[in-house]
Design a protein around this motif. Sequence first.
Motif, PDB file in Angstrom:
ATOM      1  N   ILE A  40       0.831  -1.203   0.000  1.00  0.00           N
ATOM      2  CA  ILE A  40       0.000   0.000   0.000  1.00  0.00           C
ATOM      3  C   ILE A  40       0.867   1.255   0.000  1.00  0.00           C
ATOM      4  CG2 ILE A  40      -1.669   1.338   1.354  1.00  0.00           C
ATOM      5  CD1 ILE A  40      -2.845  -1.345   2.289  1.00  0.00           C
ATOM      6  N   LYS A  41       1.946   1.253   0.795  1.00  0.00           N
ATOM      7  CA  LYS A  41       2.853   2.402   0.836  1.00  0.00           C
ATOM      8  C   LYS A  41       3.532   2.606  -0.519  1.00  0.00           C
ATOM      9  CE  LYS A  41       5.398   3.593   4.248  1.00  0.00           C
ATOM     10  NZ  LYS A  41       6.447   3.634   5.288  1.00  0.00           N
ATOM     11  N   ALA A  42       3.908   1.494  -1.162  1.00  0.00           N
ATOM     12  CA  ALA A  42       4.594   1.580  -2.454  1.00  0.00           C
ATOM     13  C   ALA A  42       3.682   2.193  -3.508  1.00  0.00           C
ATOM     14  CB  ALA A  42       5.056   0.189  -2.894  1.00  0.00           C
ATOM     15  N   VAL A  43       2.403   1.810  -3.486  1.00  0.00           N
ATOM     16  CA  VAL A  43       1.458   2.367  -4.456  1.00  0.00           C
ATOM     17  C   VAL A  43       1.174   3.835  -4.130  1.00  0.00           C
ATOM     18  CG1 VAL A  43      -0.880   2.239  -5.380  1.00  0.00           C
ATOM     19  CG2 VAL A  43       0.404   0.144  -4.969  1.00  0.00           C
ATOM     20  N   LYS A  44       0.972   4.131  -2.853  1.00  0.00           N
ATOM     21  CA  LYS A  44       0.646   5.505  -2.456  1.00  0.00           C
ATOM     22  C   LYS A  44       1.762   6.489  -2.783  1.00  0.00           C
ATOM     23  CE  LYS A  44      -2.854   4.879   1.130  1.00  0.00           C
ATOM     24  NZ  LYS A  44      -3.223   5.148   2.541  1.00  0.00           N
ATOM     25  N   MET A  45       3.017   6.020  -2.772  1.00  0.00           N
ATOM     26  CA  MET A  45       4.125   6.937  -3.073  1.00  0.00           C
ATOM     27  C   MET A  45       4.097   7.356  -4.541  1.00  0.00           C
ATOM     28  SD  MET A  45       7.569   4.589  -3.395  1.00  0.00           S
ATOM     29  CE  MET A  45       7.797   3.455  -4.776  1.00  0.00           C
ATOM     30  N   LEU A  46       3.374   6.585  -5.385  1.00  0.00           N
ATOM     31  CA  LEU A  46       3.304   6.884  -6.810  1.00  0.00           C
ATOM     32  C   LEU A  46       2.061   7.665  -7.194  1.00  0.00           C
ATOM     33  CD1 LEU A  46       4.357   3.321  -8.018  1.00  0.00           C
ATOM     34  CD2 LEU A  46       5.785   5.365  -8.088  1.00  0.00           C
ATOM     35  N   ILE A  47       1.050   7.664  -6.329  1.00  0.00           N
ATOM     36  CA  ILE A  47      -0.238   8.275  -6.672  1.00  0.00           C
ATOM     37  C   ILE A  47      -0.110   9.778  -6.929  1.00  0.00           C
ATOM     38  CG2 ILE A  47      -2.508   8.889  -5.744  1.00  0.00           C
ATOM     39  CD1 ILE A  47      -2.640   6.119  -4.497  1.00  0.00           C
ATOM     40  N   ALA A  48       0.577  10.487  -6.039  1.00  0.00           N
ATOM     41  CA  ALA A  48       0.694  11.947  -6.167  1.00  0.00           C
ATOM     42  C   ALA A  48       1.336  12.366  -7.488  1.00  0.00           C
ATOM     43  CB  ALA A  48       1.458  12.529  -4.978  1.00  0.00           C
ATOM     44  N   PRO A  49       2.521  11.848  -7.843  1.00  0.00           N
ATOM     45  CA  PRO A  49       3.111  12.269  -9.127  1.00  0.00           C
ATOM     46  C   PRO A  49       2.297  11.829 -10.338  1.00  0.00           C
ATOM     47  CG  PRO A  49       4.431  10.525  -8.102  1.00  0.00           C
ATOM     48  CD  PRO A  49       3.463  10.989  -7.078  1.00  0.00           C
ATOM     49  N   GLN A 178       6.014  12.134 -20.625  1.00  0.00           N
ATOM     50  CA  GLN A 178       7.066  11.114 -20.523  1.00  0.00           C
ATOM     51  C   GLN A 178       7.318  10.723 -19.066  1.00  0.00           C
ATOM     52  OE1 GLN A 178       8.276   9.557 -23.175  1.00  0.00           O
ATOM     53  NE2 GLN A 178       6.929  10.884 -24.398  1.00  0.00           N
ATOM     54  N   VAL A 179       7.257  11.711 -18.176  1.00  0.00           N
ATOM     55  CA  VAL A 179       7.453  11.431 -16.750  1.00  0.00           C
ATOM     56  C   VAL A 179       6.333  10.527 -16.230  1.00  0.00           C
ATOM     57  CG1 VAL A 179       7.484  12.445 -14.425  1.00  0.00           C
ATOM     58  CG2 VAL A 179       8.754  13.533 -16.274  1.00  0.00           C
ATOM     59  N   SER A 180       5.093  10.766 -16.687  1.00  0.00           N
ATOM     60  CA  SER A 180       3.976   9.921 -16.255  1.00  0.00           C
ATOM     61  C   SER A 180       4.187   8.481 -16.718  1.00  0.00           C
ATOM     62  CB  SER A 180       2.648  10.462 -16.789  1.00  0.00           C
ATOM     63  OG  SER A 180       2.560  10.332 -18.183  1.00  0.00           O
ATOM     64  N   LYS A 181       4.792   8.313 -17.899  1.00  0.00           N
ATOM     65  CA  LYS A 181       5.107   6.954 -18.373  1.00  0.00           C
ATOM     66  C   LYS A 181       6.090   6.269 -17.439  1.00  0.00           C
ATOM     67  CE  LYS A 181       4.306   7.415 -23.366  1.00  0.00           C
ATOM     68  NZ  LYS A 181       4.932   7.318 -24.711  1.00  0.00           N
ATOM     69  N   LEU A 182       7.028   7.055 -16.902  1.00  0.00           N
ATOM     70  CA  LEU A 182       8.000   6.517 -15.952  1.00  0.00           C
ATOM     71  C   LEU A 182       7.283   5.961 -14.721  1.00  0.00           C
ATOM     72  CD1 LEU A 182      10.802   6.192 -14.545  1.00  0.00           C
ATOM     73  CD2 LEU A 182      10.585   8.590 -13.855  1.00  0.00           C
ATOM     74  N   PHE A 183       6.379   6.764 -14.173  1.00  0.00           N
ATOM     75  CA  PHE A 183       5.691   6.341 -12.948  1.00  0.00           C
ATOM     76  C   PHE A 183       4.732   5.174 -13.195  1.00  0.00           C
ATOM     77  CE2 PHE A 183       6.946  10.676 -11.593  1.00  0.00           C
ATOM     78  CZ  PHE A 183       7.618  10.316 -10.425  1.00  0.00           C
ATOM     79  N   PHE A 184       4.066   5.174 -14.334  1.00  0.00           N
ATOM     80  CA  PHE A 184       3.201   4.044 -14.647  1.00  0.00           C
ATOM     81  C   PHE A 184       4.033   2.776 -14.858  1.00  0.00           C
ATOM     82  CE2 PHE A 184      -0.247   7.084 -15.906  1.00  0.00           C
ATOM     83  CZ  PHE A 184      -1.222   6.560 -15.065  1.00  0.00           C
ATOM     84  N   GLY A 185       5.253   2.945 -15.348  1.00  0.00           N
ATOM     85  CA  GLY A 185       6.160   1.807 -15.483  1.00  0.00           C
ATOM     86  C   GLY A 185       6.525   1.230 -14.132  1.00  0.00           C
ATOM     87  N   ILE A 186       6.749   2.119 -13.168  1.00  0.00           N
ATOM     88  CA  ILE A 186       7.050   1.665 -11.799  1.00  0.00           C
ATOM     89  C   ILE A 186       5.831   0.952 -11.212  1.00  0.00           C
ATOM     90  CG2 ILE A 186       7.680   2.391  -9.464  1.00  0.00           C
ATOM     91  CD1 ILE A 186       9.141   4.780 -10.707  1.00  0.00           C
ATOM     92  N   VAL A 187       4.628   1.478 -11.508  1.00  0.00           N
ATOM     93  CA  VAL A 187       3.395   0.850 -11.022  1.00  0.00           C
ATOM     94  C   VAL A 187       3.293  -0.588 -11.513  1.00  0.00           C
ATOM     95  CG1 VAL A 187       0.870   0.827 -11.254  1.00  0.00           C
ATOM     96  CG2 VAL A 187       2.055   2.957 -10.736  1.00  0.00           C
ATOM     97  N   SER A 188       3.623  -0.813 -12.775  1.00  0.00           N
ATOM     98  CA  SER A 188       3.536  -2.171 -13.337  1.00  0.00           C
ATOM     99  C   SER A 188       4.483  -3.125 -12.626  1.00  0.00           C
ATOM    100  CB  SER A 188       3.842  -2.145 -14.838  1.00  0.00           C
ATOM    101  OG  SER A 188       5.186  -1.774 -15.081  1.00  0.00           O
ATOM    102  N   ILE A 189       5.629  -2.592 -12.166  1.00  0.00           N
ATOM    103  CA  ILE A 189       6.577  -3.423 -11.413  1.00  0.00           C
ATOM    104  C   ILE A 189       6.034  -3.708 -10.014  1.00  0.00           C
ATOM    105  CG2 ILE A 189       8.889  -3.504 -10.388  1.00  0.00           C
ATOM    106  CD1 ILE A 189       9.847  -1.777 -12.735  1.00  0.00           C
ATOM    107  N   VAL A 190       5.547  -2.653  -9.352  1.00  0.00           N
ATOM    108  CA  VAL A 190       5.022  -2.798  -7.983  1.00  0.00           C
ATOM    109  C   VAL A 190       3.818  -3.739  -7.959  1.00  0.00           C
ATOM    110  CG1 VAL A 190       3.888  -1.568  -6.090  1.00  0.00           C
ATOM    111  CG2 VAL A 190       5.871  -0.544  -7.228  1.00  0.00           C
ATOM    112  N   THR A 191       2.973  -3.656  -8.988  1.00  0.00           N
ATOM    113  CA  THR A 191       1.753  -4.470  -9.036  1.00  0.00           C
ATOM    114  C   THR A 191       2.053  -5.953  -9.037  1.00  0.00           C
ATOM    115  OG1 THR A 191       0.636  -2.702 -10.260  1.00  0.00           O
ATOM    116  CG2 THR A 191      -0.398  -4.863 -10.308  1.00  0.00           C
ATOM    117  N   LYS A 192       3.226  -6.344  -9.500  1.00  0.00           N
ATOM    118  CA  LYS A 192       3.590  -7.763  -9.498  1.00  0.00           C
ATOM    119  C   LYS A 192       3.649  -8.328  -8.077  1.00  0.00           C
ATOM    120  CE  LYS A 192       6.284  -7.453 -13.791  1.00  0.00           C
ATOM    121  NZ  LYS A 192       5.250  -8.069 -14.631  1.00  0.00           N
ATOM    122  N   ALA A 193       3.785  -7.429  -7.091  1.00  0.00           N
ATOM    123  CA  ALA A 193       3.824  -7.872  -5.692  1.00  0.00           C
ATOM    124  C   ALA A 193       2.434  -7.937  -5.067  1.00  0.00           C
ATOM    125  CB  ALA A 193       4.707  -6.929  -4.868  1.00  0.00           C
TER     126      ALA A 193
END
Length: 414
Positions: A40-49, A178-193
């Motif tokens: 939950i913390k990992a996802v929340k850290m990405l929500i704001a940006p 492009q920055v939003s693509k970066l964060f969505f890319g991180i989301v796809s990694i985090v979601t695997k957990a």
Amino acid sequence: MKWWKNLYVQVLLAIVAGAVLGYLNPALGASLKPLGDAFIKAVKMLIAPIIFCTVVSGISGMGDLKKIGRVGWKALLYFEVMTTIALVIGMIVTNVFQPGAGIHASIAKLDAASVSQYTKKAEALSTVDFLLNIIPNSFASAFVEGEILQVLFLAVLSGLVLAKLGEKALPLTDMLHQVSKLFFGIVSIVTKAAPIAAFGSMAFTIGKYGVGTLLSLGQLMACVYLTCALFVFGLLSLILKVHGFSLWKVLRYIKEELLIVLGTSSSETALPGLMQKMEAAGCAKSVVGIVIPAGYSFNLDGTCIYLTMAALFIAQATDTALTLSQQISVLAVLLLTSKGAAGVTGAGFITLAATLTATKVIPVEGLALIIGVDRFMSEARAITNLIGNTVAMLVVAKWEGEFDPVKGEALLSK
């Protein structure tokens, strides 16, 4: 793709495994809470940006400031109507089934200390404080503290400025894209957990509170789940049908997000994924950027259902007789307090405490009666909130003519 590699299947199996572990070994299950908390913390850290980049690029790309305002007002009007209906439905069902009748809880014997943390926070909860809290102390603090409303406020202002600048702002908007693509890319990694998080959260819930807790207040839980189901499969299904969508197809489309929410008891964990899916389903990026972030603060249908039912349950359980006018006054207070707690940790209980304190009719000490089962009802609230915001997104996009039926063919009724 082999079936066991599907995220949907993995999360579902993890939920079942976590429940079994929590039941067989409660101590071990309760100790696994950090697995869910970390996710939950990992996802929340990405929500704001993600919200900032999406909203800014969406508004600036929309260009027409009148259109931006029109989308915002339509969304807020829809939110207010739906949350009011949710509150009324909760009130009706609780009056019909009377889940708290016969408990005869003595106020003197209730554990007031267990609810003190919520009543103290509720004292600071007011409409003025809520409005002032929308404005961050600094531009950076909104992101540091992860306040969705503050980030949304900054994003709207930034988007309006870039929209006025027009072509001069293109380099900056392209960079944000492009920055939003970066964060969505991180989301796809985090979601695997997500399966690990679902396993840990469910093991904790069953291990900590036990199945016995479910039985003691099972009637209240059954009423909450029944009411949420009626709201989703009755009202929301009808709204979707009127606008040309199929509820079952929509639910199947967001099934991964639904299971992640079920496993973590938090609708915020599905926010980034939901934004991506709504864009992929044909909703314009500019509308997605406004409606979904705002919906997560103002369109909490499941929470509204729970709030009225919990308030009236406490009244019934403590033999506090309420007239129809008093029940309507409770509902009126909830219309305000349910918005004032947006984004607050433990918002359900804090809002409920603030409401009971404001009405001065239902004993706030009665919160102690439902603390044990609140966690079990949070899944119903979170899932209903998620589905409610998905429906809101599709409806507002249709109203604005910003829905691509070719992209969204999989969601449309046949």
